[in-house]
Scaffold this active site. Structure first.
Site, PDB file in Angstrom:
ATOM      1  CB  CYS A   1     -58.408 -80.430  64.238  1.00 19.23           C
ATOM      2  SG  CYS A   1     -57.605 -81.077  65.721  1.00 19.23           S
TER       3      CYS A   1
ATOM      4  CG  ASP B   1     -50.850 -85.885  65.847  1.00 20.83           C
ATOM      5  OD1 ASP B   1     -50.135 -84.862  65.860  1.00 20.83           O
ATOM      6  OD2 ASP B   1     -51.704 -86.106  64.976  1.00 20.83           O
ATOM      7  CE  LYS B   2     -43.293 -85.492  69.532  1.00 23.60           C
ATOM      8  NZ  LYS B   2     -44.295 -85.406  70.599  1.00 23.60           N
TER       9      LYS B   2
ATOM     10  CG  LEU C   1     -58.308 -71.416  66.185  1.00 24.10           C
ATOM     11  CD1 LEU C   1     -57.456 -70.789  67.288  1.00 24.10           C
ATOM     12  CD2 LEU C   1     -58.488 -70.437  65.041  1.00 24.10           C
TER      13      LEU C   1
ATOM     14  N   GLY D   1     -57.507 -77.988  68.964  1.00 20.84           N
ATOM     15  CA  GLY D   1     -57.394 -79.437  69.094  1.00 20.84           C
ATOM     16  C   GLY D   1     -56.416 -79.825  70.186  1.00 20.84           C
TER      17      GLY D   1
ATOM     18  CG  HIS E   1     -53.567 -89.265  63.944  1.00 22.85           C
ATOM     19  ND1 HIS E   1     -53.914 -90.538  63.535  1.00 22.85           N
ATOM     20  CD2 HIS E   1     -52.946 -89.409  65.148  1.00 22.85           C
ATOM     21  CE1 HIS E   1     -53.548 -91.409  64.452  1.00 22.85           C
ATOM     22  NE2 HIS E   1     -52.958 -90.753  65.438  1.00 22.85           N
TER      23      HIS E   1
ATOM     24  CE  LYS F   1     -42.027 -73.653  57.807  1.00 22.31           C
ATOM     25  NZ  LYS F   1     -40.790 -74.430  57.825  1.00 22.31           N
ATOM     26  CB  VAL F   2     -45.676 -78.385  65.317  1.00 24.74           C
ATOM     27  CG1 VAL F   2     -46.727 -78.843  66.312  1.00 24.74           C
ATOM     28  CG2 VAL F   2     -45.682 -79.286  64.089  1.00 24.74           C
TER      29      VAL F   2
END
Length: 296
Positions: A213, A205-206, A181, A201, A209, A239-240
């Site tokens: 994944c 990491d804000k 995902l 994942g 990167h 949107k996390v």
């Protein structure tokens, strides 16, 4: 360090952060800033622990007051919103899916992010034993600082005895009957299939990167999918989704096999901007909406 106190709330407050001292010889400013922030964090740990303890105590007192008032107003009956969720759902059903939290990204996170990830994993465990459906969850690449965090910072967690939760230092991921995902793929996850392993994942990491994944899955030949959030709801703010949210959404999906209901019941109200018209978005979507969906 002596804590400052707010007279109104009688809660300890950390002192304002001091200015960055001169950069030591042989270090860059960014290196010194990172090291100094870490030292300040360690220095303030006892104070932060005291603040958390005071907040919990205040929350308990406020709950008791609300409960007492509700009992008086409702003839001795406890309102639904004040009833505690059982720690374990004895009526749980097996969802039939497996979930892997891929934690092979230790070196890409700082100390605070390792702590955040450990918190997300413990909350995912809590959700897995409380929801109506459970999944068999495995935490892979459980080593280095993350394992140290569980062994030293979360003493008493007894994580090796968690039901339907397995921790292993192995890093190998399944490549058959598996889906990774990731928000960076164009392929949408339409449904959850029993017998399939869904890989999440394990990284905080804000967004430093990009496509981490996604690229890993492609290298391993594992199909990728993204949760169909953009097709059902719109989010405000970043949107996390946390690891906890992703797992909880998947478990809620099995209640009624309804993505929209699962998203709305799990995501915090502050993140929900407005409900999307599923019928309209199924027929057409703007580039901005597509970008939003990939950023989630």
């Amino acid at each position: 360090m002596t804590p400052e106190t707010n007279n109104d709330e009688t809660l300890s407050r950390p002192k304002p952060r001091a200015a960055l001292p001169p950069v030591p010889e042989g270090m860059s400013k960014s290196q010194w800033k990172k090291q100094w922030k870490k030292e300040q964090f360690e220095l303030n740990k006892p104070l932060y622990a005291k603040i958390r303890k005071e907040k919990k105590q205040k929350a308990r007192e406020q709950r008791r007051e609300r409960l007492q008032k509700a009992l008086e107003e409702n003839g001795g009956e406890i309102p639904e919103e004040l009833r505690r969720t059982p720690r374990v759902n004895v009526n749980q059903k097996d969802s039939g899916i497996k979930v892997i939290i891929d934690c092979a990204f230790d070196e890409l996170m700082n100390e605070k992010e390792i702590v955040s990830l450990s918190t997300q994993i413990t909350r995912a465990y809590s959700a897995n034993k409380r929801e109506n459906h459970f999944a068999d969850v495995k935490v892979t690449s459980f080593n280095k600082r993350l394992k140290e965090r569980f062994d030293c910072g979360l003493k008493g967690a007894n994580y090796d005895a968690w039901k339907h939760f397995e921790f292993t230092d192995e890093s190998a991921l399944p490549t058959t009957n598996a889906v990774y995902l990731t928000a960076d793929t164009d392929e949408t996850l339409e449904t959850l299939e029993p017998g399939t392993t869904y890989i999440v994942g394990g990284i905080v990491d804000k967004n430093r990167h990009k496509a981490l994944c996604y690229n890993k899955a492609k290298e391993l030949g594992i199909p990728t999918r993204r949760l169909p959030i953009g097709e059902y709801i719109k989010l405000c703010g970043r949107k996390v989704l946390t690891t906890t949210h992703v797992i909880q959404i998947m478990l809620r999906y099995f209640d009624n096999h309804d993505w929209k209901e699962a998203f709305e019941s799990v995501l915090p109200a502050r993140k929900l901007a407005e409900l999307a018209d599923h019928a309209q978005e199924s027929n057409s979507s703007s580039p901005a909406e597509e970008q939003d969906a990939q950023d989630i």
